[in-house]
Design a protein around this motif. Structure first.
Motif, PDB file in Angstrom:
ATOM      1  N   GLN A 112       0.986  -1.200   0.048  1.00  0.00           N
ATOM      2  CA  GLN A 112       0.010   0.064   0.071  1.00  0.00           C
ATOM      3  C   GLN A 112       0.577   1.315  -0.155  1.00  0.00           C
ATOM      4  O   GLN A 112       1.667   1.784   1.072  1.00  0.00           O
ATOM      5  CB  GLN A 112      -1.231  -0.086   1.294  1.00  0.00           C
ATOM      6  CG  GLN A 112      -1.768  -1.044   1.425  1.00  0.00           C
ATOM      7  CD  GLN A 112      -2.888  -1.474   0.388  1.00  0.00           C
ATOM      8  OE1 GLN A 112      -3.207  -1.206  -0.371  1.00  0.00           O
ATOM      9  NE2 GLN A 112      -2.641  -2.558  -0.237  1.00  0.00           N
ATOM     10  N   ARG A 113       0.839   2.199  -0.420  1.00  0.00           N
ATOM     11  CA  ARG A 113       1.121   3.840  -0.528  1.00  0.00           C
ATOM     12  C   ARG A 113       1.258   4.504   0.986  1.00  0.00           C
ATOM     13  O   ARG A 113       2.260   5.225   0.475  1.00  0.00           O
ATOM     14  CB  ARG A 113       0.639   4.340  -2.334  1.00  0.00           C
ATOM     15  CG  ARG A 113       1.106   3.795  -3.013  1.00  0.00           C
ATOM     16  CD  ARG A 113       0.451   4.440  -4.301  1.00  0.00           C
ATOM     17  NE  ARG A 113       1.229   5.884  -4.807  1.00  0.00           N
ATOM     18  CZ  ARG A 113       0.711   6.808  -5.297  1.00  0.00           C
ATOM     19  NH1 ARG A 113       0.010   6.745  -5.892  1.00  0.00           N
ATOM     20  NH2 ARG A 113       0.571   7.870  -5.247  1.00  0.00           N
ATOM     21  N   LEU A 114       0.479   4.353   1.273  1.00  0.00           N
ATOM     22  CA  LEU A 114      -0.038   5.065   2.686  1.00  0.00           C
ATOM     23  C   LEU A 114      -0.698   4.870   3.598  1.00  0.00           C
ATOM     24  O   LEU A 114      -2.029   3.045   3.246  1.00  0.00           O
ATOM     25  CB  LEU A 114      -1.400   5.527   2.580  1.00  0.00           C
ATOM     26  CG  LEU A 114      -1.234   6.927   3.334  1.00  0.00           C
ATOM     27  CD1 LEU A 114      -0.792   7.496   3.863  1.00  0.00           C
ATOM     28  CD2 LEU A 114      -3.332   7.683   3.104  1.00  0.00           C
ATOM     29  N   LEU A 115      -0.105   3.785   4.869  1.00  0.00           N
ATOM     30  CA  LEU A 115      -0.503   2.675   5.901  1.00  0.00           C
ATOM     31  C   LEU A 115      -0.945   4.294   6.783  1.00  0.00           C
ATOM     32  O   LEU A 115       0.305   4.887   7.088  1.00  0.00           O
ATOM     33  CB  LEU A 115       0.426   2.474   6.260  1.00  0.00           C
ATOM     34  CG  LEU A 115       0.359   1.591   7.955  1.00  0.00           C
ATOM     35  CD1 LEU A 115      -0.977   0.911   7.947  1.00  0.00           C
ATOM     36  CD2 LEU A 115       1.744   0.387   8.174  1.00  0.00           C
ATOM     37  N   ILE A 126       6.988  -1.635   9.330  1.00  0.00           N
ATOM     38  CA  ILE A 126       7.675  -0.469   8.762  1.00  0.00           C
ATOM     39  C   ILE A 126       8.487  -0.496   8.011  1.00  0.00           C
ATOM     40  O   ILE A 126       8.845   0.125   7.227  1.00  0.00           O
ATOM     41  CB  ILE A 126       7.645   0.698   9.895  1.00  0.00           C
ATOM     42  CG1 ILE A 126       6.478   0.713  11.225  1.00  0.00           C
ATOM     43  CG2 ILE A 126       8.207   1.714  10.229  1.00  0.00           C
ATOM     44  CD1 ILE A 126       5.193   1.549  10.525  1.00  0.00           C
ATOM     45  N   ASP A 127       9.722  -1.377   8.736  1.00  0.00           N
ATOM     46  CA  ASP A 127      10.620  -1.898   8.247  1.00  0.00           C
ATOM     47  C   ASP A 127      10.345  -2.437   6.472  1.00  0.00           C
ATOM     48  O   ASP A 127      11.337  -1.810   5.625  1.00  0.00           O
ATOM     49  CB  ASP A 127      11.131  -3.285   8.778  1.00  0.00           C
ATOM     50  CG  ASP A 127      13.010  -2.951   8.629  1.00  0.00           C
ATOM     51  OD1 ASP A 127      13.435  -1.829   8.393  1.00  0.00           O
ATOM     52  OD2 ASP A 127      13.606  -4.669   7.974  1.00  0.00           O
ATOM     53  N   ASP A 128       9.459  -2.979   5.911  1.00  0.00           N
ATOM     54  CA  ASP A 128       8.910  -3.319   5.176  1.00  0.00           C
ATOM     55  C   ASP A 128       8.494  -2.177   4.036  1.00  0.00           C
ATOM     56  O   ASP A 128       8.810  -2.010   3.224  1.00  0.00           O
ATOM     57  CB  ASP A 128       7.852  -4.305   4.524  1.00  0.00           C
ATOM     58  CG  ASP A 128       8.187  -5.679   5.058  1.00  0.00           C
ATOM     59  OD1 ASP A 128       9.396  -6.239   5.584  1.00  0.00           O
ATOM     60  OD2 ASP A 128       7.807  -6.652   5.549  1.00  0.00           O
ATOM     61  N   ARG A 129       8.335  -0.601   4.555  1.00  0.00           N
ATOM     62  CA  ARG A 129       8.110   0.008   3.932  1.00  0.00           C
ATOM     63  C   ARG A 129       9.000   1.295   3.905  1.00  0.00           C
ATOM     64  O   ARG A 129       8.392   1.993   3.051  1.00  0.00           O
ATOM     65  CB  ARG A 129       6.832   0.934   4.824  1.00  0.00           C
ATOM     66  CG  ARG A 129       5.286  -0.244   5.273  1.00  0.00           C
ATOM     67  CD  ARG A 129       4.151   0.716   5.874  1.00  0.00           C
ATOM     68  NE  ARG A 129       3.541   1.381   4.525  1.00  0.00           N
ATOM     69  CZ  ARG A 129       3.722   1.587   3.428  1.00  0.00           C
ATOM     70  NH1 ARG A 129       2.437   0.572   3.600  1.00  0.00           N
ATOM     71  NH2 ARG A 129       2.580   2.685   3.306  1.00  0.00           N
TER      72      ARG A 129
END
Length: 101
Positions: A19-22, A44-47
């Protein structure tokens, strides 16, 4: 016992990284568990660096480290979240108070 804040395991929410935005809404309203901290770090690390994270919270940013608890994991999470942050700090009464008048 207060309910704890639950972060989905990456295996449960693999699409979170896509997803572009969490959006993390009402950050810090309930205690976070040790497993929740670890899951949050993984999500968070994956993003980073490709996705954005929007956080709404009544907790001031300076208290987030204490909220997260475990210092090493808190450092890792906050380093990733706050490194390139854009913050908007709102002041004043809650809009709910204004609407109730």
């Amino acid at each position: 016992m207060a309910p704890s804040w639950r972060v989905p395991r990456p295996s449960e929410g693999g699409e979170l990284a896509d997803q572009r935005l969490l959006i993390l809404d009402d950050w810090g309203v309930a205690p976070i568990t040790a497993r929740g901290r670890q899951n949050l770090l993984e999500v968070i690390d994956d993003r980073v660096p490709g996705g954005s994270v929007l956080i709404t919270s009544q907790l001031p940013v300076k208290t987030w480290h204490d909220y997260l608890g475990e210092p090493t994991v808190a450092d890792a999470i906050l380093d990733r979240l706050l490194h390139n942050k854009h913050a908007i700090e709102l002041k004043g009464d809650s809009m709910r108070k204004h609407a109730a008048r």
